[in-house]
Write an enzyme that holds these catalytic residues in place. Sequence first.
Site, PDB file in Angstrom:
ATOM      1  N   GLY B 171      -4.508  -0.518  -2.401  1.00  0.00           N
ATOM      2  CA  GLY B 171      -3.497  -0.034  -3.349  1.00  0.00           C
ATOM      3  C   GLY B 171      -2.181   0.334  -2.688  1.00  0.00           C
ATOM      4  O   GLY B 171      -1.112  -0.062  -3.157  1.00  0.00           O
ATOM      5  N   GLY B 173      -1.785   0.194   0.965  1.00  0.00           N
ATOM      6  CA  GLY B 173      -1.623  -0.642   2.156  1.00  0.00           C
ATOM      7  C   GLY B 173      -1.126  -2.030   1.826  1.00  0.00           C
ATOM      8  O   GLY B 173      -0.490  -2.683   2.671  1.00  0.00           O
ATOM      9  N   TYR B 317      -0.500   6.471   9.545  1.00  0.00           N
ATOM     10  CA  TYR B 317       0.169   6.286   8.264  1.00  0.00           C
ATOM     11  C   TYR B 317      -0.467   7.118   7.144  1.00  0.00           C
ATOM     12  O   TYR B 317      -0.547   6.682   6.000  1.00  0.00           O
ATOM     13  CB  TYR B 317       0.197   4.797   7.885  1.00  0.00           C
ATOM     14  CG  TYR B 317       1.447   4.409   7.139  1.00  0.00           C
ATOM     15  CD1 TYR B 317       2.149   5.369   6.386  1.00  0.00           C
ATOM     16  CD2 TYR B 317       1.942   3.114   7.170  1.00  0.00           C
ATOM     17  CE1 TYR B 317       3.293   5.035   5.706  1.00  0.00           C
ATOM     18  CE2 TYR B 317       3.093   2.765   6.486  1.00  0.00           C
ATOM     19  CZ  TYR B 317       3.762   3.746   5.749  1.00  0.00           C
ATOM     20  OH  TYR B 317       4.900   3.415   5.065  1.00  0.00           O
ATOM     21  N   CYS B 405      15.764   3.637  -4.328  1.00  0.00           N
ATOM     22  CA  CYS B 405      16.226   3.476  -2.949  1.00  0.00           C
ATOM     23  C   CYS B 405      16.400   4.864  -2.355  1.00  0.00           C
ATOM     24  O   CYS B 405      16.495   5.847  -3.089  1.00  0.00           O
ATOM     25  CB  CYS B 405      17.541   2.700  -2.878  1.00  0.00           C
ATOM     26  SG  CYS B 405      18.932   3.559  -3.576  1.00  0.00           S
TER      27      CYS B 405
HETATM   28  N1  LIG Z   1       1.281   7.046   3.847  1.00  0.00           N
HETATM   29  C1  LIG Z   1       1.077   7.721   2.748  1.00  0.00           C
HETATM   30  O1  LIG Z   1       1.937   8.446   2.262  1.00  0.00           O
HETATM   31  C2  LIG Z   1      -0.191   7.544   2.059  1.00  0.00           C
HETATM   32  C3  LIG Z   1      -0.180   7.725   0.699  1.00  0.00           C
HETATM   33  C4  LIG Z   1      -1.353   7.565   0.033  1.00  0.00           C
HETATM   34  C5  LIG Z   1      -2.496   7.207   0.711  1.00  0.00           C
HETATM   35  N2  LIG Z   1      -2.506   7.064   2.054  1.00  0.00           N
HETATM   36  C6  LIG Z   1      -3.731   6.705   2.781  1.00  0.00           C
HETATM   37  O2  LIG Z   1      -3.691   5.331   3.164  1.00  0.00           O
HETATM   38  C7  LIG Z   1      -5.002   4.778   3.100  1.00  0.00           C
HETATM   39  C8  LIG Z   1      -4.993   3.511   2.274  1.00  0.00           C
HETATM   40  O3  LIG Z   1      -4.733   3.790   0.896  1.00  0.00           O
HETATM   41  P1  LIG Z   1      -5.032   2.688  -0.212  1.00  0.00           P
HETATM   42  O4  LIG Z   1      -4.630   3.270  -1.530  1.00  0.00           O
HETATM   43  O5  LIG Z   1      -4.437   1.396   0.199  1.00  0.00           O
HETATM   44  O6  LIG Z   1      -6.629   2.598  -0.135  1.00  0.00           O
HETATM   45  P2  LIG Z   1      -7.577   1.465  -0.687  1.00  0.00           P
HETATM   46  O7  LIG Z   1      -8.956   2.023  -0.679  1.00  0.00           O
HETATM   47  O8  LIG Z   1      -7.039   0.902  -1.965  1.00  0.00           O
HETATM   48  O9  LIG Z   1      -7.481   0.311   0.422  1.00  0.00           O
HETATM   49  C9  LIG Z   1      -8.062   0.388   1.708  1.00  0.00           C
HETATM   50  C10 LIG Z   1      -8.315  -1.042   2.220  1.00  0.00           C
HETATM   51  O10 LIG Z   1      -8.834  -0.981   3.534  1.00  0.00           O
HETATM   52  C11 LIG Z   1      -9.835  -2.014   3.677  1.00  0.00           C
HETATM   53  N3  LIG Z   1     -10.700  -1.660   4.811  1.00  0.00           N
HETATM   54  C12 LIG Z   1     -11.619  -0.679   4.889  1.00  0.00           C
HETATM   55  N4  LIG Z   1     -12.192  -0.651   6.100  1.00  0.00           N
HETATM   56  C13 LIG Z   1     -11.628  -1.649   6.827  1.00  0.00           C
HETATM   57  C14 LIG Z   1     -11.799  -2.093   8.161  1.00  0.00           C
HETATM   58  N5  LIG Z   1     -12.663  -1.504   8.983  1.00  0.00           N
HETATM   59  N6  LIG Z   1     -11.064  -3.134   8.557  1.00  0.00           N
HETATM   60  C15 LIG Z   1     -10.163  -3.729   7.723  1.00  0.00           C
HETATM   61  N7  LIG Z   1      -9.978  -3.340   6.454  1.00  0.00           N
HETATM   62  C16 LIG Z   1     -10.698  -2.306   6.025  1.00  0.00           C
HETATM   63  C17 LIG Z   1     -10.505  -2.002   2.346  1.00  0.00           C
HETATM   64  O11 LIG Z   1     -11.198  -3.222   2.097  1.00  0.00           O
HETATM   65  C18 LIG Z   1      -9.341  -1.798   1.393  1.00  0.00           C
HETATM   66  O12 LIG Z   1      -8.779  -2.977   0.935  1.00  0.00           O
HETATM   67  C19 LIG Z   1      -5.890   5.855   2.513  1.00  0.00           C
HETATM   68  O13 LIG Z   1      -6.595   6.501   3.546  1.00  0.00           O
HETATM   69  C20 LIG Z   1      -4.927   6.821   1.883  1.00  0.00           C
HETATM   70  O14 LIG Z   1      -5.413   8.142   1.857  1.00  0.00           O
HETATM   71  C21 LIG Z   1      -1.360   7.213   2.741  1.00  0.00           C
END
Ligand SMILES: NC(=O)c1ccc[n+]([C@@H]2O[C@H](COP(=O)([O-])OP(=O)(O)OC[C@H]3O[C@@H](n4cnc5c(N)ncnc54)[C@H](O)[C@@H]3O)[C@@H](O)[C@H]2O)c1
EC number: 4.2.1.49
Lengths: 556, 556
Positions: B171, B173, B317, B405
């Site tokens: 979502g 990433g 991140y 932006c």
């Molecule tokens: N930077 C920010 O401000 C921010 C904001 C919200 C969320 N996050 C964090 O970022 C992370 C990702 O969020 P998201 O909404 O994309 O989550 P998500 O669950 O929608 O996506 C995570 C993805 O990682 C993949 N994955 C899991 N293990 C893996 C591995 N070992 N190798 C490769 N791929 C793998 C999954 O298949 C999935 O597609 C979460 O931990 C979330 O808490 C960060």
Amino acid sequence: MNAPEIRAPRGTALSCKGWPQEAALRMLMNNLDPEVAERPQDLVVYGGTGRAARSWPDYHRIVASLKSLAADETLLVQSGRAQAIFKTHEDAPRVLLANSLLVPKWATLAEHERLSALGLTMYGQMTAGSWIYIGTQGILQGTFETFAACGQTHFGGDLRGRLVVTGGLGGMGGAQPLAATMNGAAILCVEVDPQRIERRLQHKYLMRSTTDLDEALRWLDEARKAKEPLSVGLLGNCATVLPELVRRGVIPDVVTDQTSAHDELHGYVPDNMSLEAAAELRRSDPEEYVRRSVDAMGRHVAAMRAMQDKGAIAFDYGNNIRAQAVRAGVGDAFEIKGFVPLYIRPLFCEGKGPFRWAALSGDPEDIAVTDRAVLELFPHNAGLRRWIELARTQVKFQGLPARICWLGYGERERAGLLFNELVRSGKVKAPIVIGRDHLDCGSVASPNRETEGMKDGSDAIGDWPILNAMINTAAGATWVSVHHGGGVGIGYSLHAGMVVVADGSEGAARRLQRVLTTDPGMGVVRHVDAGYDEALQFAREHDVRVPGRTIFEDGR
Amino acid sequence: MNAPEIRAPRGTALSCKGWPQEAALRMLMNNLDPEVAERPQDLVVYGGTGRAARSWPDYHRIVASLKSLAADETLLVQSGRAQAIFKTHEDAPRVLLANSLLVPKWATLAEHERLSALGLTMYGQMTAGSWIYIGTQGILQGTFETFAACGQTHFGGDLRGRLVVTGGLGGMGGAQPLAATMNGAAILCVEVDPQRIERRLQHKYLMRSTTDLDEALRWLDEARKAKEPLSVGLLGNCATVLPELVRRGVIPDVVTDQTSAHDELHGYVPDNMSLEAAAELRRSDPEEYVRRSVDAMGRHVAAMRAMQDKGAIAFDYGNNIRAQAVRAGVGDAFEIKGFVPLYIRPLFCEGKGPFRWAALSGDPEDIAVTDRAVLELFPHNAGLRRWIELARTQVKFQGLPARICWLGYGERERAGLLFNELVRSGKVKAPIVIGRDHLDCGSVASPNRETEGMKDGSDAIGDWPILNAMINTAAGATWVSVHHGGGVGIGYSLHAGMVVVADGSEGAARRLQRVLTTDPGMGVVRHVDAGYDEALQFAREHDVRVPGRTIFEDGR
Ligand SMILES: NC(=O)c1ccc[n+]([C@@H]2O[C@H](COP(=O)([O-])OP(=O)(O)OC[C@H]3O[C@@H](n4cnc5c(N)ncnc54)[C@H](O)[C@@H]3O)[C@@H](O)[C@H]2O)c1
Ligand SMILES: NC(=O)c1ccc[n+]([C@@H]2O[C@H](COP(=O)([O-])OP(=O)(O)OC[C@H]3O[C@@H](n4cnc5c(N)ncnc54)[C@H](O)[C@@H]3O)[C@@H](O)[C@H]2O)c1
């Protein structure tokens, strides 16, 4: 830096660019007046740690900021530190304050103390960090109001000819004898510490004292029969005296308690030992002290319950003694109800709460003028009349002359506009500043006190104080504050305060009208939402607009 | 009641008594537009549980309230329920919202869920309950901004000719490949789930995919040499692929990660097993799953550290993978720094944050007009130009056309006034609504994300978001909100939002000027107080008034 001695300027010469700013300056200074503050040298106003500013340099920067502030600017104060001045407009607040707030997961006393020690925050209590503390009159009036509501609720009037039994003549509890006699009662106050009794006699809060229960009962019986008010301090321990009363069949009309029961080690004193022996045991064997203390509280509350079963009105006065008694095995301790749900909440449903004002002139005569004006404005409010008339003679001003009384939705607006008119027409010598405690109808979320046992279970919902602060900001209060912790401690409450200045101007009239409607209005609305019928009926009768309840009732 | 399908009205015909109210109505409705909302039938806008209103009857009462609201009235919304309408004035907000707040001691997910089930509260996320969500453009832009800041910080420009390695195309990433190529990078995205790769290819966020590491590296190497942007999705597991890259001596310029590492059971997938086997193990032996998952994260982070030691820029991140790696024994995992302190905080010091706007006309051409106007207004901002030009072609609008932006203190005010002028002069067809995420420079306290590792240790101080909400209310934002929980969950953050409408009027110009100064100004001030030199210097250069720092520097 040495701590300066602070006293608010009096009279009509301005140190600031306008009265609203001047009001904030004087009330900040007044909070630190040695007559008002607990430890002014440490900037502590009351409640042990409640500060008006974070440090002396911070105090001076706030003062400099207020002196420079234009009529369309707003100063931001973050936990006692001036952080910014922004351009706003005349109908916006001159000062906005947020004190002691922590992200909830970190909202512990330990974290607060750690951050305080780093100089990053301070404890604001309720009116300390929001610059509207006026000394002990507030406590006296709150206790008066509780006893008045008790008389009204159970005896259809005041407490004349009624016997009240209570314990504790400390910082808060010491207001009980005067507040009770102001309501006409004969009151027995049981207190283990002779110095506390002495102090209350000196301050004329207490009329007589004795160490002899028979004598006390004889005096009180006479007063009760003659329907004369009387307060008697009895040197003794509640855990002994109350069971003895039950044994003798002396059942009071009202029984409550304000010993420091919330603290079983440093507060409550077990019976059958001298004060010295208690102090010694506290040091040498704290565990044994706590065992005896909790046991004594069990017998104390069991006696209150026995009186209640025999017809006495019993209520808990916010000292947690019920929970302590449960520890001691008194399973039905919570048959005794808390004072907020019993007496205060019905007032909150009508937007009633602790309305206070101070005369910026510093002249006691200005308060006398407002006293008379308030009595004329509400000629049919007998409780108000009793309070004001007694307060005029029995309350000694601390710092700037001030008055407090409980007013409701509608009443506050009328009083505010009247005060503005008194200023405009020169009947008082300088502007009047109007504020209130954070303990009010629509401004606090505090599940162990103000929002205990809400009808719908919404005790811990924290949205209300934030909405209260925002709507008062929108309505144009002169300063608005949001605090965390207050009287019940870090983690346990969120609350908001507001102050609005009557400087006789048309702008002030506009703002007073709005703010003194939104502020108590929040109390009505909050209790409508929680399902209190009195609140809904009041809202209907007074055109308070609550979507789904008094407007858009079909849900559209 | 059946869930209606909601779509905001377009065009210039008003359903409300004025544009400010109409803006709130349309943006509430837009949040529930099926193109925008995650589960509109349940009033869920995004983030799994983030709602725009508490229930459908509540939604309808909010709509009725907004339609009836006069230009000098204010509606109060408490956790998605319209609770009151009060008289205020034209320069006050039309709506004030508080969502999901709990008294801190009760601020747990369990208590929130209990109270939600009783119908007493709702989860507001950030822009869901404050009616200014605009779809996934926000995530894309935030990621773009992070990569842009990374390029600026380490490579003195953009990421052209640079290799970025990351994991996760979910979502959040999933925005990484597009955000990186927009900054010129060649990016390798390792993802275990082929469906996620497929989806990103379809949406054109990802350019190519392969299951062959050699092929991926060959493509990327060519792109890097040609300084062409390229994104490649590699089907694989980070815990295998990253160590393999290290073994081969392939050291990227930048390495980060957005696998769902924060959740070791339902999120991260251990290596050396198929997705199906992982799902099976999760069910049959969750403990073993967690053991393998944490172990895999350890190897994943160890590889990131190895790359870092060989010169790669590595950053966390916001997925908590560092703490997970520490569990797996990678003692130096926190040598990798978080993205906020590294890239976002320097922007926050200048009041920079996610400025967004929507065209109430519903006409995409209105956004095109504003795009051009913004580019003309800031002709020397190369990052902004790159973003806007790419967004124009690559971002599909969801619901009302909108743009986001990052703009800073000073810039926001200028942009707001310009938009108001575009409305006044008829260059756009209807008013423009301006808002932002709660994740902004001076509006959030969130020790695990936005306020992680503040220089003075003030991470958990909660006063700032409250002051932000109050000053924006005072300055005359059209609606203002305070929320608890947001993206990091109940207990972990307090944050505030604001929206202000440019309807072409003089009143709007006045309010825009004030609000778009106070709001980013809070970011500057908050960082000055925390000891950031950049912030202090910026405050000095831009006349932001901070008592003790830029004014009254001698403490008086
Ligand atoms: N930077 C920010 O401000 C921010 C904001 C919200 C969320 N996050 C964090 O970022 C992370 C990702 O969020 P998201 O909404 O994309 O989550 P998500 O669950 O929608 O996506 C995570 C993805 O990682 C993949 N994955 C899991 N293990 C893996 C591995 N070992 N190798 C490769 N791929 C793998 C999954 O298949 C999935 O597609 C979460 O931990 C979330 O808490 C960060
Ligand atoms: N109602 C409210 O809103 C409210 C507000 C604040 C505090 N309180 C509670 O009320 C209690 C009293 O507050 P305070 O500020 O007066 O405390 P305090 O410590 O100043 O006074 C308590 C008094 O109780 C006396 N005492 C202790 N044990 C006794 C015993 N067994 N028998 C007789 N006297 C005994 C002490 O000698 C002392 O004088 C506290 O528990 C406090 O938490 C209630």
